[in-house]
Design a protein around this motif. Sequence first.
Motif, PDB file in Angstrom:
ATOM      1  N   UNK A  20       0.866  -1.296   0.005  1.00 20.25           N
ATOM      2  CA  UNK A  20      -0.023   0.021   0.051  1.00 20.25           C
ATOM      3  C   UNK A  20       0.914   1.174   0.099  1.00 20.25           C
ATOM      4  N   UNK A  21       1.873   1.185   0.787  1.00 22.08           N
ATOM      5  CA  UNK A  21       2.803   2.432   0.940  1.00 22.08           C
ATOM      6  C   UNK A  21       3.441   2.564  -0.355  1.00 22.08           C
ATOM      7  N   UNK A  22       3.709   1.518  -1.045  1.00 24.52           N
ATOM      8  CA  UNK A  22       4.397   1.712  -2.634  1.00 24.52           C
ATOM      9  C   UNK A  22       3.582   2.421  -3.481  1.00 24.52           C
ATOM     10  N   UNK A  23       2.220   1.992  -3.306  1.00 29.89           N
ATOM     11  CA  UNK A  23       1.287   2.633  -4.285  1.00 29.89           C
ATOM     12  C   UNK A  23       1.277   3.947  -3.956  1.00 29.89           C
ATOM     13  N   UNK A  24       1.121   4.250  -2.682  1.00 25.64           N
ATOM     14  CA  UNK A  24       0.808   5.748  -2.528  1.00 25.64           C
ATOM     15  C   UNK A  24       2.245   6.490  -2.906  1.00 25.64           C
ATOM     16  N   UNK A  25       3.426   6.012  -2.538  1.00 20.25           N
ATOM     17  CA  UNK A  25       4.850   6.588  -2.942  1.00 20.25           C
ATOM     18  C   UNK A  25       4.708   6.631  -4.473  1.00 20.25           C
ATOM     19  N   UNK A  38      -7.099  13.266  -9.423  1.00 21.18           N
ATOM     20  CA  UNK A  38      -8.023  13.513  -8.233  1.00 21.18           C
ATOM     21  C   UNK A  38      -8.029  12.154  -7.784  1.00 21.18           C
ATOM     22  N   UNK A  39      -7.322  12.019  -6.528  1.00 26.24           N
ATOM     23  CA  UNK A  39      -6.903  10.585  -5.957  1.00 26.24           C
ATOM     24  C   UNK A  39      -7.757  10.771  -4.366  1.00 26.24           C
ATOM     25  N   UNK A  40      -8.490   9.564  -4.087  1.00 21.55           N
ATOM     26  CA  UNK A  40      -8.841   9.424  -2.741  1.00 21.55           C
ATOM     27  C   UNK A  40      -8.146   7.995  -2.200  1.00 21.55           C
ATOM     28  N   UNK A 163      -3.790  18.771  -9.168  1.00 22.54           N
ATOM     29  CA  UNK A 163      -3.743  17.536  -8.471  1.00 22.54           C
ATOM     30  C   UNK A 163      -4.326  17.396  -7.238  1.00 22.54           C
ATOM     31  N   UNK A 164      -5.364  16.649  -6.848  1.00 19.30           N
ATOM     32  CA  UNK A 164      -5.832  16.622  -5.614  1.00 19.30           C
ATOM     33  C   UNK A 164      -5.856  15.303  -4.863  1.00 19.30           C
ATOM     34  N   UNK A 165      -5.273  15.267  -3.608  1.00 18.42           N
ATOM     35  CA  UNK A 165      -5.110  13.917  -3.030  1.00 18.42           C
ATOM     36  C   UNK A 165      -6.124  14.259  -1.740  1.00 18.42           C
ATOM     37  N   UNK A 166      -7.035  13.138  -1.371  1.00 16.59           N
ATOM     38  CA  UNK A 166      -7.734  13.413  -0.275  1.00 16.59           C
ATOM     39  C   UNK A 166      -7.887  12.149   0.427  1.00 16.59           C
ATOM     40  N   UNK A 201      -9.688   8.459  -8.715  1.00 15.76           N
ATOM     41  CA  UNK A 201      -8.746   7.384  -8.600  1.00 15.76           C
ATOM     42  C   UNK A 201      -8.463   7.094  -7.065  1.00 15.76           C
ATOM     43  N   UNK A 202      -8.903   5.827  -6.808  1.00 18.37           N
ATOM     44  CA  UNK A 202      -8.717   5.308  -5.408  1.00 18.37           C
ATOM     45  C   UNK A 202      -7.723   4.411  -5.275  1.00 18.37           C
TER      46      UNK A 202
END
Length: 254
Positions: A20-25, A38-40, A163-166, A201-202
């Motif tokens: 999960x961390x690698x995906x976020x990174x 636009x990432x949730x 870019x929006x990350x929530x 994008x989730x």
Amino acid sequence: MAQYRVQSEGDSNDFVFTRSFRKIYRMFRSLKNRKGRFVLIIGTPGTGKSANIYSALKMLDLDIYDPTLFLDNMNMSSSEVFHEFFQTLRVDLGVKTNEEIYQKVAEYDAVLLADKLLDSEFLDKDKFGLSLWTENNGIKAFPFYIKVFREYLKHRGDLEKVNVVIQTAFMIKIRGIKYDLLTDFSILSEIFVFLMNLFFEIIRISYSEEETVQIIQKNFPDVDEDQILSCINKYGCRPRFIFEDLEKGLGNEY
């Protein structure tokens, strides 16, 4: 779970770099050269959404706009919270209109809506954030999110430059127990996530049992694996809940 390191910067031998961390990174790293994402970021309570987000950001050279929202009254209506949210952004960015907000934030690599907006009561004990307001207002909070979604549709063209990350959770209380609509209600949660995935994008934070054991052992090296597995059996793969249990010494009961 700020006091516990699920992920962090530093020597890779000291930390557990989960899938999960690698995906976020990788997602954050790609924002330097892309716009319009636009990432949730979702995850069952206790999986450390903010820990993963902020740890990834510390490892990257990104210009992030991370606003703070302070609410004064738990009985504020959805319209009042919506107004306060955009008023806060206008004041913080030094602009007069919502249209100017989008122009201003386009100068950043990304806008992050996370702890400072959701849990601002930890910054000022006399105020509270959006998560606590949502949790206490339950279904009455939904009009706020509908208003935000309508604003998103209205300014979809402007958001192509932003870019929006929530950090996302829809917390409700049922008989005094907290639940997240996006992760805790099986098929219903899957339907919610499917519908949201049509627009956004989730990234979902979750851990395997092996990853959870590694995370716990990094923070509690003296706890044996059988004890950790007993905690996982009770709490699931939710490191924060296991950390809290072990910190209180309750893990010895299993």
